[in-house]
Design an enzyme around this catalytic site. Structure first.
Site, PDB file in Angstrom:
ATOM      1  N   HIS A 205     -11.088  15.740 -13.259  1.00 29.96           N
ATOM      2  CA  HIS A 205     -10.314  16.438 -13.637  1.00 29.96           C
ATOM      3  C   HIS A 205     -11.359  18.173 -12.695  1.00 29.96           C
ATOM      4  CE1 HIS A 205      -7.277  15.547 -16.600  1.00 29.96           C
ATOM      5  NE2 HIS A 205      -8.031  14.998 -16.883  1.00 29.96           N
ATOM      6  N   HIS A 226      -9.826   8.242 -13.978  1.00 22.64           N
ATOM      7  CA  HIS A 226      -8.658   8.027 -12.865  1.00 22.64           C
ATOM      8  C   HIS A 226      -8.299   8.263 -12.046  1.00 22.64           C
ATOM      9  CE1 HIS A 226      -7.824  11.451 -15.087  1.00 22.64           C
ATOM     10  NE2 HIS A 226      -8.013  11.512 -15.695  1.00 22.64           N
ATOM     11  N   GLY A 264       1.772   1.048 -13.237  1.00 28.34           N
ATOM     12  CA  GLY A 264       3.091   1.521 -12.716  1.00 28.34           C
ATOM     13  C   GLY A 264       4.132   2.377 -12.540  1.00 28.34           C
ATOM     14  N   VAL A 265       3.219   3.507 -13.439  1.00 27.23           N
ATOM     15  CA  VAL A 265       3.685   4.852 -13.040  1.00 27.23           C
ATOM     16  C   VAL A 265       2.355   5.984 -12.283  1.00 27.23           C
ATOM     17  CG1 VAL A 265       4.920   6.837 -14.537  1.00 27.23           C
ATOM     18  CG2 VAL A 265       5.015   4.470 -14.882  1.00 27.23           C
ATOM     19  N   ASP A 288      -6.055   4.539 -20.275  1.00 23.83           N
ATOM     20  CA  ASP A 288      -5.660   5.988 -20.543  1.00 23.83           C
ATOM     21  C   ASP A 288      -4.282   6.277 -21.294  1.00 23.83           C
ATOM     22  OD1 ASP A 288      -6.615   8.792 -20.262  1.00 23.83           O
ATOM     23  OD2 ASP A 288      -4.806   9.206 -18.579  1.00 23.83           O
ATOM     24  N   LEU A 322       7.721  12.925 -17.294  1.00 23.79           N
ATOM     25  CA  LEU A 322       6.137  11.750 -17.794  1.00 23.79           C
ATOM     26  C   LEU A 322       4.975  12.183 -18.933  1.00 23.79           C
ATOM     27  CD1 LEU A 322       6.077   9.680 -14.630  1.00 23.79           C
ATOM     28  CD2 LEU A 322       6.936   9.054 -17.715  1.00 23.79           C
TER      29      LEU A 322
END
Length: 408
Positions: A205, A226, A264-265, A288, A322
């Site tokens: 972040h 991530h 997949g996103v 996550d 999302l």
């Protein structure tokens, strides 16, 4: 008079050991994996119980270092029911082969940390659920320009050095991972202080450039939160935190790990392949996952947020925006293997051995070596979970399929 310990032999299975699937037996006693040669030749014992695995894969139990909730539970917002919520998620994870995890709290006000962290102690797993390895506090010392879904009003600076950290969290006793933005003033001193206390520091972040990231690693940071998400995109003149995967300006013994969301996103298959081919040793699969993981299709209200689960994705209700990952770990493993074309062995180790190494617990977890904890998952060739075991005890059986006390 001492009671004889039960000796169990798991036979007809393919064990994941030394980066290979080997046709061998697994011997377990007192919750640990034992060396059968010592049993045969020193103790002259036979197994008390033999379990035929039917040729299935037997791999170390999965370890999720970043999970925000699931099954309608949000670790950061359900402060009045946090113990019951953690219990619900911990139990639900067993069906997905997860035997250990780090409950993750997103950026929150100090009073939330003060109330929640003491209620999530480190705890051994069993029938009640997966082992809790300690909390992952993702914030609030992050960059507001890369806050993602984190509330900006709660973001903090290190204005009083390490005292700020203690003021915000209250206690670090139940904390195993801290995500922070390394470009913040005084960050390098904080990273060193946390690392010296045995806490894994992750950078994320963040608007950090590569030099900021290198300084962080030089002071003890070991992990990237991530990869590709909530950080500067790769640029050929300054690759940012992504450049830590190939930099030479860090200690020779330092191995940079990175979490990656393969649902997949959040991460394109091409990006998964780039990361895998560039720095496979550091790759750690994380979910996550948010509170909507495990919920049925339709509309749900969780905390203050209305959300919808549609076609396996979570959206803010009434929009196409999302709002987080809902893929469980076994699904992430299957997607990653297909996207990267990696071996079965690598995909499984990215969810077990690599996170264990990152936390420094690889002699106990994430491995099937002798004397390690007998935490493992039995899978078919398509990497579907057949059963999950903690300390040599079956805690999930796909044939019976029971999660949170409810038959599926």
């Amino acid at each position: 008079m001492t009671t004889k310990s039960k000796l169990t032999q798991f036979r007809n299975c393919r064990l994941l050991r030394e980066h290979q699937l080997l046709l061998d037996d697994l011997w377990v006693r007192d919750g640990k994996i034992v060396n059968p040669e010592k049993v045969f030749f020193d103790e002259r014992l036979q197994a008390d119980e033999q379990i035929d695995c039917g040729g299935a894969i037997l791999a170390p139990g999965f370890i999720d270092l970043q999970i925000n909730g699931g099954y309608g539970v949000d670790f950061s917002n359900d402060i009045h029911t946090v113990e019951a919520g953690v219990q619900k998620v911990s139990k639900g994870l067993l069906a997905h082969g997860v035997t250990s995890f780090c409950p993750t709290l997103v950026t929150s006000p100090p009073e939330t940390y003060h109330r929640v962290l003491p209620k999530i102690p480190k705890r051994a797993g069993g029938h009640h659920g997966a082992t809790i390895l300690g909390c992952h506090v993702e914030g609030p010392f992050i960059n507001s320009n890369k806050k993602g879904a984190h509330p900006e009003v709660c973001i903090k600076e290190f204005d009083r050095g390490f005292d700020t950290v203690l003021d915000v969290y209250g206690s670090l006793d139940n904390v195993s991972i801290v995500t922070l933005a390394p470009e913040k003033e005084n960050a390098s001193k904080i990273i060193r202080a946390l690392s010296d206390r045995g806490i894994t520091v992750s950078v994320g972040h963040s608007m950090a450039n590569l030099h900021d990231g290198e300084i962080a690693v030089q002071h003890g940071a070991k992990l990237i939160t991530h990869l590709f998400n909530a950080m500067l995109p790769f640029h050929h003149r300054d690759p940012g935190l992504v450049g830590l995967l190939t930099t030479e300006n860090i200690p020779e013994e330092a191995l940079v790990y990175y979490g990656i969301i393969s649902d997949g996103v959040h991460t394109h298959p091409a990006a998964l392949r780039i990361a895998y081919k560039t720095h496979p040793e550091g790759l750690i699969l994380v979910t996550d996952a948010i509170s909507a993981m495990g919920l049925h299709e339709g509309r749900h209200r969780i905390g203050q947020l209305d959300m919808e689960v549609r076609q396996g994705k979570a959206y803010i209700a009434g929009t196409d925006t999302l709002c987080g990952s809902i893929a469980p770990m076994d699904e992430c493993i299957r997607f990653f293997k297909k996207a990267s074309n990696c071996s079965i062995e690598f995909a499984l180790e990215a969810a077990a051995l690599h996170p264990a190494r990152c936390l420094g617990i690889e002699t106990q977890k994430g491995t099937l070596d002798y004397e390690a904890d007998a935490d493992f998952v039995v899978l078919d060739d398509r990497l579907n979970v057949l059963s999950t075991w903690i300390a040599g005890v079956c805690v999930y059986d796909g044939k019976r399929s029971e999660i949170n006390g409810q038959a599926l």
